[in-house]
Scaffold this active site. Structure first.
Site, PDB file in Angstrom:
ATOM      1  N   ASN A   1       7.286   2.989  -3.487  1.00 28.36           N
ATOM      2  CA  ASN A   1       5.834   2.795  -3.316  1.00 28.36           C
ATOM      3  C   ASN A   1       5.035   3.555  -4.379  1.00 28.36           C
ATOM      4  O   ASN A   1       3.809   3.636  -4.278  1.00 28.36           O
ATOM      5  CB  ASN A   1       5.406   3.280  -1.933  1.00 28.36           C
TER       6      ASN A   1
ATOM      7  N   HIS B   1       1.502  -1.026  10.961  1.00 33.55           N
ATOM      8  CA  HIS B   1       2.596  -0.088  10.675  1.00 33.55           C
ATOM      9  C   HIS B   1       2.962   0.754  11.893  1.00 33.55           C
ATOM     10  O   HIS B   1       2.115   1.038  12.757  1.00 33.55           O
ATOM     11  CB  HIS B   1       2.132   0.825   9.531  1.00 33.55           C
TER      12      HIS B   1
ATOM     13  N   GLU C   1      -4.184  -2.537   8.860  1.00 37.39           N
ATOM     14  CA  GLU C   1      -3.812  -2.153   7.498  1.00 37.39           C
ATOM     15  C   GLU C   1      -4.648  -3.022   6.563  1.00 37.39           C
ATOM     16  O   GLU C   1      -4.986  -4.163   6.917  1.00 37.39           O
ATOM     17  CB  GLU C   1      -2.322  -2.437   7.238  1.00 37.39           C
TER      18      GLU C   1
ATOM     19  N   SER D   1       2.261  -3.455   4.834  1.00 39.02           N
ATOM     20  CA  SER D   1       3.332  -2.762   4.103  1.00 39.02           C
ATOM     21  C   SER D   1       4.607  -3.565   3.964  1.00 39.02           C
ATOM     22  O   SER D   1       5.396  -3.305   3.052  1.00 39.02           O
ATOM     23  CB  SER D   1       3.648  -1.428   4.793  1.00 39.02           C
TER      24      SER D   1
ATOM     25  N   ASP E   1      -6.251   1.285   7.567  1.00 38.08           N
ATOM     26  CA  ASP E   1      -5.143   2.021   6.950  1.00 38.08           C
ATOM     27  C   ASP E   1      -4.996   1.486   5.531  1.00 38.08           C
ATOM     28  O   ASP E   1      -4.500   0.376   5.314  1.00 38.08           O
ATOM     29  CB  ASP E   1      -3.867   1.792   7.780  1.00 38.08           C
TER      30      ASP E   1
ATOM     31  N   HIS F   1      -1.538   1.215   1.242  1.00 39.09           N
ATOM     32  CA  HIS F   1      -1.007   0.447   0.101  1.00 39.09           C
ATOM     33  C   HIS F   1      -2.111  -0.178  -0.758  1.00 39.09           C
ATOM     34  O   HIS F   1      -1.801  -0.890  -1.720  1.00 39.09           O
ATOM     35  CB  HIS F   1      -0.037  -0.635   0.601  1.00 39.09           C
TER      36      HIS F   1
ATOM     37  N   LYS G   1       1.832   7.220  -1.945  1.00 42.76           N
ATOM     38  CA  LYS G   1       2.285   5.940  -2.509  1.00 42.76           C
ATOM     39  C   LYS G   1       1.780   5.852  -3.956  1.00 42.76           C
ATOM     40  O   LYS G   1       2.348   6.501  -4.808  1.00 42.76           O
ATOM     41  CB  LYS G   1       1.879   4.808  -1.583  1.00 42.76           C
TER      42      LYS G   1
HETATM   43  C1  LIG Z   1       0.666   1.194   6.213  1.00 43.58           C
HETATM   44  C2  LIG Z   1       1.245   2.566   6.236  1.00 43.58           C
HETATM   45  N1  LIG Z   1       0.576   3.542   6.875  1.00 43.58           N
HETATM   46  C3  LIG Z   1       1.037   4.792   6.921  1.00 43.58           C
HETATM   47  C4  LIG Z   1       2.221   5.141   6.311  1.00 43.58           C
HETATM   48  C5  LIG Z   1       2.713   6.541   6.388  1.00 43.58           C
HETATM   49  O1  LIG Z   1       2.434   7.207   5.209  1.00 43.58           O
HETATM   50  P1  LIG Z   1       3.338   8.448   4.746  1.00 43.58           P
HETATM   51  O2  LIG Z   1       4.540   7.871   4.071  1.00 43.58           O
HETATM   52  O3  LIG Z   1       2.446   9.220   3.838  1.00 43.58           O
HETATM   53  O4  LIG Z   1       3.704   9.191   5.984  1.00 43.58           O
HETATM   54  C6  LIG Z   1       2.945   4.169   5.621  1.00 43.58           C
HETATM   55  C7  LIG Z   1       4.219   4.533   4.948  1.00 43.58           C
HETATM   56  O5  LIG Z   1       5.237   3.957   5.099  1.00 43.58           O
HETATM   57  C8  LIG Z   1       2.462   2.852   5.589  1.00 43.58           C
HETATM   58  O6  LIG Z   1       3.139   1.885   4.972  1.00 43.58           O
END
Ligand SMILES: Cc1ncc(COP(=O)(O)O)c(C=O)c1O
Length: 381
Positions: A43, A129, A173, A177, A202, A205, A236
């Site tokens: 990522n 997610h 999101e 993801s 969120d 990405h 990411k």
């Molecule tokens: C959409 C989404 N939110 C939150 C997270 C969590 O982020 P972090 O990897 O910083 O814990 C991810 C990571 O996989 C994600 O894809």
């Protein structure tokens, strides 16, 4: 409970996961168990995780502040760098204020239950997610799941929930993801205004990718307001570690007082804050990096389409190749490894339908992408 039996069962279903640790920095290529692979699994979309400017910023902070933070943020774990990062994040995201968490996972599992109580209703996209799902599980609010990106279904649910009146939150999101598609943030915002609902985005990405790196709101020309909460990660595109929430002053002050994952956990080291600060500055100063990423994304999607893979032309670096079965997904991922390419197989329960998840980075060369497309076409035969 016999965990050996459970492991055997996972093996039988081709669902047993194994850890593949690197022997090197993350980047265009990675070395695993002494073998080098083209890396389509990360990522780190802008290639900043190993960028010398960012690594040096972390090194300097390590020398100034030491390694461990020693305490949670509310005791003495924070430093001037933590506060500077929160200020910079707020202005990058166009919000009043921001708070940093130890990860994006900690941000969602901390902020969602802190901001919602039994008088609230949460409307969550079906493909959100795991960290959002877990945050919702920790919340006392009533939960509704709307069909993925289906605003009509969301509106039907919102209408039903108006009686009795509740404080409502729509959670989505911005870039999904595992599918790489983009939520319709503009119309979601309109819908939220119509129903006086908070929109919690969120942006994990989208940060560093869409809207000149500022994320989904900038991409959709939506001005942040008191009813929008932006969550994101430094882990990411920004190549660092940690999560954040950017919102109104009241929301952030309340989170500092109530978010359990923030209060009851040792803060990130100052070096992590320094790296994230340097990464935001780098993204702002180097717009050509996002242009390069975008060129690679478009090239990869076009090449895959020309080989008759079913992919969209979304402007996001996550390109799923959805396959018929777990066995087939593992087989193709294995064939790609034989060709020196690492594309992970993503299986249930992470996703319902197994897939290869291709992640594109600004650090890829056009030849890498052509090699991937050709190898995939061969492996599919
Ligand atoms: C959409 C989404 N939110 C939150 C997270 C969590 O982020 P972090 O990897 O910083 O814990 C991810 C990571 O996989 C994600 O894809």
């Amino acid at each position: 409970m016999d965990y050996y039996d459970k492991i055997e069962e996972l093996k039988r279903q081709d669902l047993l996961r194994s850890v593949k640790d690197r022997d090197c920095r993350t980047g265009r290529t990675i070395t695993i168990a002494g073998r080098e692979f083209l890396n389509f699994s990360s990522n780190d979309y802008l290639g900043l995780a190993s960028n010398p400017v960012i690594v040096r910023a972390a090194q300097n902070a390590l020398m100034d502040f030491g390694h461990g933070a020693g305490a949670s943020r509310l005791l003495s774990g924070g430093t001037s760098l933590h506060a500077m990062l929160e200020d910079k994040t707020a202005s990058f995201k166009g919000a009043d204020k921001a708070v940093m968490f130890n990860s994006g996972y900690a941000a969602n599992t901390g902020a969602i239950p802190a901001l919602t109580d039994a008088h609230c209703a949460i409307f969550s996209d079906a493909l959100n997610h795991a960290s959002i799902v877990d945050g919702c599980k920790l919340s006392a609010a009533k939960k509704y799941i709307y069909k993925h990106n289906d605003l009509n279904h969301l509106e039907t649910l919102l209408r039903k929930s108006q009686n009795p009146p509740t404080n409502t939150f729509v959670i989505t999101e911005s870039v999904f993801s595992m599918d790489g598609d983009v939520a319709d943030i503009y119309n979601l915002h309109m819908l939220c205004r119509k129903y006086d609902t908070v929109l919690y985005i969120d942006d994990a990405h989208a940060t560093g990718v869409l809207g000149n790196g500022k994320g989904a709101l900038a991409h959709f020309n939506v001005t942040p307001d008191n009813n929008i909460i932006q969550m994101g990660t430094y882990s990411k595109s920004l190549g660092s570690v940690g999560g954040f929430v950017a919102a109104s002053e009241a929301v952030i002050d309340y989170l500092f007082n109530t978010a359990r994952s923030l209060i009851y956990s040792t803060a990130l080291p100052a070096s992590a804050a320094a790296a994230s600060l340097a990464a935001i500055d780098y993204v702002v100063a180097h717009p050509e990096l996002i242009s390069r990423l975008r060129g690679n994304i478009t090239a990869c999607r076009r090449m895959l389409l020309s080989k008759e893979f079913s992919v969209s032309m979304d402007l996001t670096p996550i390109i799923p190749i959805v396959l018929d079965s777990t066995v087939e997904t593992l087989r193709i991922s294995g064939r790609l490894l034989d060709s020196g390419i690492y594309v992970p197989a993503i299986r249930p329960p992470t996703v319902k339908t197994p897939r290869l998840r291709i992640s594109i980075s600004a650090s890829h060369e056009q030849a890498d992408i052509a090699h991937l497309a050709n190898a995939l076409a061969e492996a599919r035969k």
